[in-house]
Design a protein around this motif. Structure first.
Motif, short mmCIF file in Angstrom:
data_model
loop_
_atom_site.label_atom_id
_atom_site.label_comp_id
_atom_site.label_asym_id
_atom_site.label_seq_id
_atom_site.Cartn_x
_atom_site.Cartn_y
_atom_site.Cartn_z
N ALA A 236 0.84 -1.21 0.00
CA ALA A 236 0.00 0.00 0.00
C ALA A 236 0.87 1.25 0.00
N GLY A 237 1.94 1.23 0.80
CA GLY A 237 2.84 2.37 0.85
C GLY A 237 3.53 2.60 -0.48
N LEU A 238 3.99 1.52 -1.12
CA LEU A 238 4.65 1.65 -2.42
C LEU A 238 3.69 2.23 -3.47
N VAL A 239 2.47 1.70 -3.51
CA VAL A 239 1.49 2.17 -4.51
C VAL A 239 1.14 3.64 -4.26
N LEU A 240 0.85 3.99 -3.02
CA LEU A 240 0.44 5.36 -2.71
C LEU A 240 1.59 6.34 -2.92
N LEU A 241 2.81 5.91 -2.63
CA LEU A 241 3.97 6.77 -2.88
C LEU A 241 4.17 6.99 -4.37
N TRP A 242 4.07 5.91 -5.14
CA TRP A 242 4.20 6.03 -6.59
C TRP A 242 3.09 6.90 -7.18
N GLN A 243 1.86 6.70 -6.72
CA GLN A 243 0.74 7.48 -7.24
C GLN A 243 0.85 8.96 -6.85
N SER A 244 1.42 9.22 -5.68
CA SER A 244 1.62 10.61 -5.28
C SER A 244 2.60 11.29 -6.23
N TRP A 245 3.68 10.58 -6.56
CA TRP A 245 4.66 11.13 -7.51
C TRP A 245 4.05 11.29 -8.89
N SER A 246 3.30 10.28 -9.34
CA SER A 246 2.67 10.35 -10.66
C SER A 246 1.68 11.50 -10.74
N ALA A 247 0.89 11.67 -9.68
CA ALA A 247 -0.08 12.77 -9.65
C ALA A 247 0.62 14.12 -9.65
N TYR A 248 1.72 14.23 -8.92
CA TYR A 248 2.49 15.49 -8.89
C TYR A 248 3.07 15.79 -10.27
N ALA A 249 3.58 14.75 -10.95
CA ALA A 249 4.16 14.95 -12.28
C ALA A 249 3.10 15.39 -13.28
N GLN A 250 1.87 14.93 -13.08
CA GLN A 250 0.78 15.32 -13.98
C GLN A 250 0.35 16.76 -13.74
N GLY A 251 0.24 17.14 -12.46
CA GLY A 251 -0.28 18.46 -12.14
C GLY A 251 0.78 19.46 -11.73
N ALA A 252 1.99 18.94 -11.42
CA ALA A 252 3.11 19.80 -11.00
C ALA A 252 2.73 20.72 -9.86
N SER A 253 1.90 20.21 -8.95
CA SER A 253 1.50 21.01 -7.80
C SER A 253 1.23 20.09 -6.62
N LEU A 254 1.79 20.43 -5.48
CA LEU A 254 1.57 19.62 -4.28
C LEU A 254 0.14 19.76 -3.77
N ARG A 255 -0.57 20.77 -4.27
CA ARG A 255 -1.93 21.02 -3.81
C ARG A 255 -2.99 20.46 -4.75
N SER A 256 -2.58 19.76 -5.78
CA SER A 256 -3.57 19.20 -6.70
C SER A 256 -4.40 18.14 -5.98
N PRO A 257 -5.67 17.98 -6.33
CA PRO A 257 -6.53 17.02 -5.62
C PRO A 257 -5.98 15.60 -5.59
N ALA A 258 -5.41 15.16 -6.72
CA ALA A 258 -4.89 13.79 -6.77
C ALA A 258 -3.69 13.61 -5.85
N VAL A 259 -2.80 14.61 -5.81
CA VAL A 259 -1.64 14.53 -4.93
C VAL A 259 -2.10 14.48 -3.47
N LEU A 260 -3.04 15.33 -3.13
CA LEU A 260 -3.54 15.35 -1.75
C LEU A 260 -4.22 14.04 -1.39
N LEU A 261 -4.95 13.45 -2.35
CA LEU A 261 -5.64 12.19 -2.11
C LEU A 261 -4.65 11.07 -1.81
N PHE A 262 -3.67 10.89 -2.69
CA PHE A 262 -2.73 9.79 -2.52
C PHE A 262 -1.77 10.03 -1.36
#
Length: 398
Positions: free
Chosen positions: A212-238
């Protein structure tokens, strides 16, 4: 032949296997020592006195099991000591209460009228069946009905699902929740549900935090790369899911006094009848002896007899062949929010983590079942796509 009849015939292999699974697992359960403390965790909902709980647990099991089954869970010096010593027995229970979601599910079924042993069997059989059905639904998106049904049967046979479903432990429930989270994330893009299920998996079994930690960490990075913002909804979710699941892990371990070295020693070196008094200091020599033995079991000829992990690792490596550079480049700059190949790749560090943290080679299949299913999906989609490309380039190949 009409399409409904063709579909029904295509489902016969899967239907036949599931009938076999239910009949075998439910009618011929394989009770182990773990059945005893899990039964006690169910009964403890109504019994607070330790001595009475100990007596009631063994009395219930003796009256509900055959003489052979009861002998199997009480034979040997370790089991015999716990049968005769209520204090030692009660000291073992936190190692089983540390799976609160599983215990709550058992108590719920029992409260609804099921016998404790029936609840234990149901929570192995039902998740095993649902896991197969969910895998079939996912595979049906890229394969024909018959191919999907056959692949599920092959997966279940190689992954030893029938044997795992006979043992009343939380493994199948844990596998179902983890795989359901992956289905929600990768197949349906139900991000909130996926995060919730990954968090819930930690409550079923705390070592699920590794994946779970690996998946959520990867998804947090992927979401950040997509939105380039730590405040994007996907980054905050993961990221929020990672924080919550980690907090749950440490909270549960703290509540039930979990110690990795104590469990490691208890499992691989010497069973401890008096768990609370364990005080052996960490020994790298002892630790390395166990890990070295596990490595030899994995790489030695015939290791697949003990675990199916080498087969699925090989399958994953074959699917990755020729795509390593592209996948590495996309890991640095993700092209999409969710990537099945990258999430499947996370199985490799997970397997390595188990090798160094809990190298129970002979029992790995029960921990790795949802990851075997994920690799199966990845392989099916990979080879289907490869076949379609080959067909497009050479139509005569049909």
């Amino acid at each position: 032949m009409t399409q409904p009849i063709k579909t029904a015939l295509s489902l016969l292999p899967l239907a036949g296997y599931l009938v076999f699974l239910v009949l075998l697992a439910y009618s011929k359960p394989l009770y182990t020592w773990d059945t005893v403390p899990y039964t006690a965790t169910i009964l403890s909902a109504d019994i607070s006195d330790p001595t009475l709980l100990h007596a009631r647990t063994y009395a219930y099991l003796q009256s509900s099991m055959t003489p052979q089954q009861y002998a199997a869970v009480t034979s040997g010096p370790y089991a015999a000591d716990l049968q005769g010593n209520a204090e030692h027995f009660i000291g073992q229970l936190d190692m089983y209460r540390i799976k609160p979601a599983y215990v709550i599910a058992l108590r719920t079924l029992t409260a609804l009228g099921a016998e404790p042993l029936t609840s234990l069997r149901l929570l192995s059989v039902i998740p095993g069946v649902l896991l197969c059905l969910l895998l079939f639904v996912w595979l049906s998106r890229s394969c024909s009905t018959l191919s999907a049904a056959l692949i599920v049967v092959i997966f279940a046979v190689v992954g030893r699902l029938a044997d795992l479903s006979r043992v009343p432990v939380p493994d199948n429930l844990s596998a179902l929740i983890v795989f359901a989270a992956l289905y929600a994330l990768v197949c349906k893009r139900w991000l909130r549900l996926a995060v919730f299920l990954l968090i819930a998996s930690v409550c079923v079994r705390t070592n699920n935090i590794l994946f779970a930690g690996l998946v959520l960490l990867w998804q947090s990075w992927s979401a950040y790369a997509q939105g380039a913002s730590l405040r994007s909804p996907a980054v905050l979710l993961f990221t929020g899911g990672l924080v919550v699941s980690s907090a749950l892990y440490f909270t549960i371990n703290g509540l039930f006094d979990y110690s990795w070295w104590r469990l490691f020693y208890h499992t691989f070196v010497e069973s401890q009848v008096d768990i609370p008094s364990f005080a052996a200091p960490f020994s790298f020599e002892i630790y390395w002896t166990v890990v070295h033995s596990a490595i030899l079991q994995v790489v030695a000829s015939g290791a697949t007899i003990g675990t199916s992990a080498p087969f699925f690792v090989l399958l994953l490596v074959l699917c990755l062949q020729g795509n390593n550079r592209r996948l590495f480049a996309e890991a640095l700059t993700p092209q999409s929010l969710v990537s099945l190949p990258h999430i499947a790749l996370l199985c490799l560090p997970l397997f390595a983590a188990f090798l160094v943290l809990f190298p129970l080679v002979q029992g790995w299949d029960r921990f790795f079942l949802p990851f075997y299913a994920l690799i199966t999906v990845f392989a099916a989609e990979h080879f289907t796509l490869k076949h379609e490309k080959a067909t497009q380039n050479d139509p005569k190949s049909l």
